[in-house]
Design an enzyme around this catalytic site. Structure first.
Site, mmCIF file in Angstrom:
data_model
loop_
_atom_site.group_PDB
_atom_site.id
_atom_site.type_symbol
_atom_site.label_atom_id
_atom_site.label_comp_id
_atom_site.label_asym_id
_atom_site.label_seq_id
_atom_site.Cartn_x
_atom_site.Cartn_y
_atom_site.Cartn_z
ATOM 1 N N PHE A 8 -3.666 -5.271 1.736
ATOM 2 C CA PHE A 8 -4.866 -6.096 1.796
ATOM 3 C C PHE A 8 -5.613 -6.052 0.466
ATOM 4 O O PHE A 8 -6.041 -7.074 -0.081
ATOM 5 C CB PHE A 8 -5.751 -5.607 2.950
ATOM 6 N N HIS B 113 -3.710 -7.945 -2.150
ATOM 7 C CA HIS B 113 -3.911 -9.391 -2.000
ATOM 8 C C HIS B 113 -5.236 -9.824 -2.616
ATOM 9 O O HIS B 113 -5.300 -10.812 -3.363
ATOM 10 C CB HIS B 113 -3.886 -9.761 -0.515
ATOM 11 N N GLU B 114 -6.318 -9.094 -2.315
ATOM 12 C CA GLU B 114 -7.631 -9.470 -2.836
ATOM 13 C C GLU B 114 -7.665 -9.380 -4.364
ATOM 14 O O GLU B 114 -8.257 -10.229 -5.024
ATOM 15 C CB GLU B 114 -8.717 -8.582 -2.216
ATOM 16 N N HIS C 299 -14.588 -7.985 3.177
ATOM 17 C CA HIS C 299 -13.468 -8.907 3.120
ATOM 18 C C HIS C 299 -13.098 -9.151 1.668
ATOM 19 O O HIS C 299 -11.972 -8.957 1.263
ATOM 20 C CB HIS C 299 -13.808 -10.232 3.820
ATOM 21 N N LYS D 245 -5.197 -12.288 -5.902
ATOM 22 C CA LYS D 245 -5.688 -13.653 -5.705
ATOM 23 C C LYS D 245 -7.060 -13.879 -6.324
ATOM 24 O O LYS D 245 -7.315 -14.923 -6.931
ATOM 25 C CB LYS D 245 -5.736 -13.966 -4.209
ATOM 26 N N HIS D 246 -7.970 -12.910 -6.176
ATOM 27 C CA HIS D 246 -9.355 -13.113 -6.586
ATOM 28 C C HIS D 246 -9.780 -12.216 -7.755
ATOM 29 O O HIS D 246 -10.457 -12.665 -8.676
ATOM 30 C CB HIS D 246 -10.287 -12.872 -5.402
#
Length: 227
Positions: free
Chosen positions: A103, A106-107, A55, A110-111
């Site tokens: 995906f 996004h990771e 994830h 954001k992170h």
């Protein structure tokens, strides 16, 4: 509608359990999380998807809050991780839109952009997370301990937790989801230091263990494969 709801779950998952974001870019450790494909998938997947999938790796603070989207000048570029794509497509699979890098984007946005003090670039961020996935080997641990995916068999959460703790020396943070009136083992998380060592989470983080597990027994659903 269900697809939209699941997409929102992927995007918002870190908000649901581990605290909340704020505008400071400071952080103390990484939270590493993987999920079981049999619980996450919304459609059949390729036959090479057999292991627990990634994830994310999230910079997090000891008070359970986290920074996010720390560097807008460093957008995701798939070309930076070309050599990782064979592994990414197996171990960091996009269950909602297969083959779409959104995906991963996004990771990273954001992170990953908040991890640059430790992981110097996009390649280092994704490669490090893949290495952690191989190091933990959740599938191997659970299979060896006799936890075989099944539609009929339920397993005690305590037994799953004990097997993982015994193998790794560190208790996981377990989360569940519910599908078709069955409580499913969904995700496992661990704390990782800035030195990239897995360690036992502080009590404030560990208190989220089993946050969405409504029963003391869970199913581990088999992965559904397609052509």
């Amino acid at each position: 509608m269900r697809r939209i709801a699941l997409l929102l779950l992927v995007v918002l998952a870190p908000f649901l359990v581990y605290g909340q974001a704020d505008q400071s870019n400071s952080w103390d450790f990484f939270l590493y999380e993987s999920w079981w494909p049999g619980a996450e998938q919304v459609s059949p997947v390729p036959s090479n998807i057999t292991a627990w999938n990634l994830h994310g790796l999230w910079p997090t603070r000891n008070d359970t809050t986290w920074p996010e989207s720390c560097d807008s000048s460093y957008p995701f570029e798939e070309t930076q991780i070309t050599s990782l794509l064979p592994k990414m497509n197996i171990y960091w699979y996009n269950f909602l839109t297969p083959g779409d890098p959104s995906f991963w984007a996004h990771e990273w946005t954001k992170h990953g952009t908040c991890s640059l003090e430790v992981l110097r670039d996009e390649f280092a961020y994704f490669n490090t997370t893949l290495n952690l996935q191989a190091q933990v080997d959740t599938l191997g641990i659970l299979t060896k301990a006799g936890f075989i995916p099944s539609e009929e068999t339920k397993y005690k959460l305590k037994d799953i937790e004990d097997a993982l703790t015994q193998a790794l020396g560190i208790p996981p943070i377990i989360d569940c989801t519910t599908k078709k009136n069955k409580v499913l083992l969904f995700s496992l998380a661990y704390c990782v230091s800035k030195g990239l060592q897995i360690y036992q989470c502080d009590p404030a983080i560990q208190s989220d263990n089993r946050a969405h597990c409504k029963d003391e027994e869970v199913y581990i659903l088999p992965i559904v494969y397609g052509p």
